[in-house]
Write an enzyme that holds these catalytic residues in place. Structure first.
Site, short mmCIF file in Angstrom:
data_model
loop_
_atom_site.label_atom_id
_atom_site.label_comp_id
_atom_site.label_asym_id
_atom_site.label_seq_id
_atom_site.Cartn_x
_atom_site.Cartn_y
_atom_site.Cartn_z
N ILE A 124 -10.72 7.26 -5.55
CA ILE A 124 -11.20 7.35 -4.50
C ILE A 124 -9.73 8.30 -4.14
O ILE A 124 -8.39 7.42 -3.91
CB ILE A 124 -10.82 6.10 -3.47
N ALA A 179 -9.19 10.69 15.43
CA ALA A 179 -9.65 9.73 14.29
C ALA A 179 -11.13 10.02 14.05
O ALA A 179 -12.08 9.08 12.70
CB ALA A 179 -9.61 8.25 15.14
N GLN A 242 -8.68 -5.43 1.85
CA GLN A 242 -9.96 -5.52 0.78
C GLN A 242 -8.79 -5.13 -0.15
O GLN A 242 -8.66 -6.09 -2.07
CB GLN A 242 -10.86 -5.32 -0.16
N GLU A 243 -8.29 -3.45 -0.23
CA GLU A 243 -7.39 -3.28 -1.13
C GLU A 243 -6.42 -4.03 -1.38
O GLU A 243 -5.48 -4.20 -2.59
CB GLU A 243 -7.67 -1.68 -1.17
N GLY A 364 -1.18 1.32 -1.67
CA GLY A 364 -2.05 1.03 -1.12
C GLY A 364 -1.39 0.32 0.70
O GLY A 364 -1.70 -0.77 1.63
N THR A 366 2.86 1.20 2.03
CA THR A 366 4.31 0.89 1.91
C THR A 366 4.65 -1.06 2.76
O THR A 366 3.82 -1.19 3.72
CB THR A 366 5.41 1.88 2.24
N GLU A 368 7.19 -1.71 5.09
CA GLU A 368 7.35 -1.35 5.70
C GLU A 368 5.77 -0.52 7.12
O GLU A 368 6.02 -1.61 7.62
CB GLU A 368 8.23 0.17 5.58
#
Length: 380
Positions: A124, A179, A242-243, A364, A366, A368
């Site tokens: 991906i 978006a 989920q990631e 995935g 950071t 922060e």
């Protein structure tokens, strides 16, 4: 603390995965680290055992079981042997969920059998050279031209980028829509204008092929659109928990592995006439790490069950992702310290674990960004 989320079927699956890892991965991983890539036949061997498509429908060669506990077992066993180059997680934990949710019947028939068998390797592509965690800054474009889209742009840091046969590419289909102007197109190996750059040289995860991808007027059939046009960003937001859950699973398993290898080391290594594990500093350090790792495992296990029930929130996934990966960094650093000078030597597994760990707080989303998500969820 005993884990309670697995039953006998999961235990049997773990036995299969462990046997596969010990036979087909562990003896070869050092060589793959030197090569910078995992050979494709490892994927087909995993596919033959049903390790890649257990979540896919049975009519397309899968196991028909959508239970993230199986995903967790696969990742835990790969992590247990330090096989950081195996990109199965992209296929089983990320790409699978997009395909299951949004592929058409025609796409399922075309892609799912190869996905399950390991003959089709997937990736991906979100990140771009100028865009990291800010996914709304994606610049790759897809312009509709009859029954095709014309794709231009580039991606970087793409796991499985060299091996991938199918790449889910996030691109702009309507730059004026904000978006709602992003879509996901599936690009296939061999499409004219779709080129792979170098296999990137990383400080860790050496056996994992991480690549740059380039798109120069790539004509992609409109029937390779995944889901609806303009819904790409929404799909990303739906699937990112989920990631992040998957990253947390690896972080917890990696922390446990480093603690165990360090415990073995301090029991054997002697200084001043006795094992270094007998010194109070060693005991206190490992006691603290063991306690925190156990707390992390409890949170991860609960999150797995929440995910299975469709109840894992964006905030919960973000909390788990940042905390477990930051813990993994702490464990790697302190376990290497307990190894002393030998921990800095590449022949000791802790040195590789230390390097492999560093990316976990970055990809995935950071740490922060995760804290920002949690903070906003608190209303601040």
């Amino acid at each position: 603390m005993k884990r309670t989320i697995f039953d006998t079927d999961h235990d049997a699956f773990r036995d299969t995965v462990r046997s596969f890892c010990e036979k087909e991965i562990a003896p070869h991983h050092d060589e793959w680290e030197k090569d910078g890539i995992v050979p494709r036949d490892v994927w087909t061997k995993a596919g033959d055992l049903g390790l890649l498509g257990f979540m896919m429908p049975e009519e397309h060669g899968g196991g028909g079981v959508t239970d993230f506990r199986y995903n967790a077992i696969l990742q835990e066993e790969v992590t247990r042997i330090g096989a950081s180059g195996i990109g199965f997680v992209i296929q089983t934990d990320l790409v699978s969920t997009y395909l299951l949710s949004h592929a058409t019947d025609e796409q399922k028939a075309r892609w799912f059998p190869g996905f399950c068998s390991g003959e089709i390797i997937t990736a991906i592509a979100m990140t771009e050279p100028g865009t990291g965690s800010d996914l709304q800054g994606i610049k790759t474009t897809a312009v509709k031209d009859g029954d095709h889209y014309v794709v231009n742009g580039s991606k970087t840091f793409i796991t499985n980028g060299i091996n991938a046969d199918l790449v889910l590419v996030v691109c702009q289909t309507d730059p004026a829509a904000g978006a709602l102007g992003f879509s996901i197109l599936v690009l296939e190996r061999g499409m004219e204008g779709f080129e792979r750059g170098r296999n990137l040289d990383k400080i860790g995860l050496k056996a994992q092929d991480t690549a740059e991808l380039f798109f120069d007027n790539v004509r992609v059939p409109a029937n390779n659109l995944l889901g609806e046009e303009g819904k790409g960003f929404i799909y990303l937001m739906e699937k990112l928990p989920q990631e992040r859950m998957s990253i947390s699973v690896v972080a917890a398993a990696a922390s446990r592995r480093m603690i165990e290898m360090t415990l073995d080391y301090v029991k054997e290594r002697k200084a001043f006439g006795k094992p270094i594990g007998s010194f109070q500093n060693s005991r206190f350090t490992l006691a603290e790490l063991h306690t925190e790792a156990t707390i992390g495992e409890v949170f991860v296990d609960e999150s797995i069950m929440r995910l299975n029930a469709g109840e894992l929130t964006v905030d919960d996934a973000a909390m788990g992702k940042w905390w477990t990966t930051e813990l993994q960094k702490k464990v790697a650093d302190q376990c290497l310290q307990l190894h002393g000078g030998y921990g800095y030597m590449t022949e000791y597994p802790i040195s590789k674990a230390y390097l492999d760990t560093r990316i976990q707080t970055i990809y995935g989303g950071t740490t922060e960004i995760m804290k920002e998500i949690v903070g906003r969820g608190m209303g601040i």
